[in-house]
Design a protein around this motif. Structure first.
Motif, PDB file in Angstrom:
ATOM      1  N   LEU A  13     -57.389  -6.171  39.402  1.00  0.00           N
ATOM      2  CA  LEU A  13     -56.462  -6.414  38.660  1.00  0.00           C
ATOM      3  C   LEU A  13     -55.077  -6.615  39.225  1.00  0.00           C
ATOM      4  N   GLN A  14     -54.825  -6.100  40.184  1.00  0.00           N
ATOM      5  CA  GLN A  14     -53.453  -6.484  40.935  1.00  0.00           C
ATOM      6  C   GLN A  14     -53.637  -7.475  41.571  1.00  0.00           C
ATOM      7  N   GLU A  15     -54.679  -8.069  42.288  1.00  0.00           N
ATOM      8  CA  GLU A  15     -54.921  -9.504  42.843  1.00  0.00           C
ATOM      9  C   GLU A  15     -54.676 -10.510  41.770  1.00  0.00           C
ATOM     10  N   VAL A  16     -55.235 -10.409  40.770  1.00  0.00           N
ATOM     11  CA  VAL A  16     -54.907 -11.264  39.414  1.00  0.00           C
ATOM     12  C   VAL A  16     -53.579 -11.604  39.338  1.00  0.00           C
ATOM     13  N   ARG A  17     -52.925 -10.586  38.941  1.00  0.00           N
ATOM     14  CA  ARG A  17     -51.288 -10.305  38.869  1.00  0.00           C
ATOM     15  C   ARG A  17     -50.835 -11.035  39.963  1.00  0.00           C
ATOM     16  N   ARG A  18     -50.893 -10.752  41.240  1.00  0.00           N
ATOM     17  CA  ARG A  18     -50.273 -11.439  42.176  1.00  0.00           C
ATOM     18  C   ARG A  18     -50.704 -13.040  42.317  1.00  0.00           C
ATOM     19  N   ARG A  19     -51.867 -13.453  42.143  1.00  0.00           N
ATOM     20  CA  ARG A  19     -51.995 -14.622  41.912  1.00  0.00           C
ATOM     21  C   ARG A  19     -51.381 -15.580  40.958  1.00  0.00           C
ATOM     22  N   MET A  20     -51.164 -14.928  39.826  1.00  0.00           N
ATOM     23  CA  MET A  20     -50.477 -15.477  38.519  1.00  0.00           C
ATOM     24  C   MET A  20     -49.062 -15.879  39.012  1.00  0.00           C
ATOM     25  N   LYS A  21     -48.425 -14.954  39.855  1.00  0.00           N
ATOM     26  CA  LYS A  21     -47.163 -15.158  40.276  1.00  0.00           C
ATOM     27  C   LYS A  21     -47.095 -16.434  41.402  1.00  0.00           C
ATOM     28  N   HIS A  22     -48.123 -16.930  41.956  1.00  0.00           N
ATOM     29  CA  HIS A  22     -48.322 -18.026  42.817  1.00  0.00           C
ATOM     30  C   HIS A  22     -48.734 -19.030  41.855  1.00  0.00           C
ATOM     31  N   SER A  23     -49.134 -19.063  40.654  1.00  0.00           N
ATOM     32  CA  SER A  23     -49.215 -20.206  39.875  1.00  0.00           C
ATOM     33  C   SER A  23     -47.964 -20.771  39.246  1.00  0.00           C
ATOM     34  N   ARG A  24     -47.584 -21.894  39.787  1.00  0.00           N
ATOM     35  CA  ARG A  24     -46.325 -22.218  39.422  1.00  0.00           C
ATOM     36  C   ARG A  24     -45.856 -22.253  37.979  1.00  0.00           C
ATOM     37  N   LEU A  25     -46.830 -22.841  37.089  1.00  0.00           N
ATOM     38  CA  LEU A  25     -46.567 -22.955  35.798  1.00  0.00           C
ATOM     39  C   LEU A  25     -46.756 -21.381  35.044  1.00  0.00           C
ATOM     40  N   SER A  26     -47.592 -20.642  35.284  1.00  0.00           N
ATOM     41  CA  SER A  26     -47.616 -19.291  34.817  1.00  0.00           C
ATOM     42  C   SER A  26     -46.437 -18.532  35.100  1.00  0.00           C
ATOM     43  N   ALA A  27     -45.871 -18.629  36.280  1.00  0.00           N
ATOM     44  CA  ALA A  27     -44.604 -18.003  36.779  1.00  0.00           C
ATOM     45  C   ALA A  27     -43.493 -18.543  35.959  1.00  0.00           C
ATOM     46  N   LEU A  28     -43.316 -19.977  35.835  1.00  0.00           N
ATOM     47  CA  LEU A  28     -42.410 -20.409  34.983  1.00  0.00           C
ATOM     48  C   LEU A  28     -42.226 -20.065  33.787  1.00  0.00           C
ATOM     49  N   LEU A  29     -43.431 -19.793  33.112  1.00  0.00           N
ATOM     50  CA  LEU A  29     -43.633 -19.554  31.736  1.00  0.00           C
ATOM     51  C   LEU A  29     -43.384 -18.323  31.302  1.00  0.00           C
ATOM     52  N   GLY A  30     -43.566 -17.390  32.586  1.00  0.00           N
ATOM     53  CA  GLY A  30     -43.649 -15.907  32.327  1.00  0.00           C
ATOM     54  C   GLY A  30     -44.804 -14.974  31.950  1.00  0.00           C
TER      55      GLY A  30
END
Length: 155
Positions: A13-30
């Protein structure tokens, strides 16, 4: 040959959350991963002005991106280790406008086959009402999965 599907742990779960932060669109959209279980993923997003279209409600493309991301994470939780997924079909019905607040998307695997994973995703408004429902198909191919420790170094 890909190995078995990854076991869902706190570390995953922590790794998925970390990877989400590196996904530019997911990070941009929050987008935020709320929970993860085999075949299921719940994501949330706090609606901001940047998410809204001219009529002051969340743009349908933002809801589709949230549904696609939640469904993909659910799909990754059931594919064999070493598999990569790509969305090959997304169909979404918009059922009600989303004016604001914290919204959630619940992705669920309907069927995981050797080459395809079929999922659905329901998007809920801040009051818990169903705002959109999507049906998605992902193509699966050999690659990397979310529980490979060395995958983080490749990103």
């Amino acid at each position: 040959m890909p190995g078995p599907a990854p076991r869902i742990t706190k570390a995953i779960l922590q790794e998925v959350r970390r990877r989400m932060k590196h996904s530019r669109l997911s990070a941009l959209l929050g987008f935020h991963v709320e929970s993860l279980a085999p075949g299921r993923a719940v994501l949330s997003m706090q609606v901001k002005e940047l998410h809204k279209q001219i009529h002051d409600v969340v743009h349908g493309g933002v809801l589709a991106a949230l549904a696609d991301t939640a469904a993909a994470i659910a799909a990754y939780s059931v594919v064999p280790q070493g598999a990569e997924l790509a969305t090959i079909e997304l169909k979404i019905n918009y059922l009600s406008a989303v004016p604001g607040g914290k919204i959630k998307a619940e992705g669920k695997v309907l069927r995981a086959g050797r080459n395809f994973v079929v999922t659905e995703c329901e998007v809920f408004n801040a009051k818990g009402g169903l705002a959109a429902k999507a049906l998605l198909t992902f193509g699966a191919a050999a690659g990397h999965s979310m529980d490979r420790a060395d995958h983080a170094a490749e990103m």
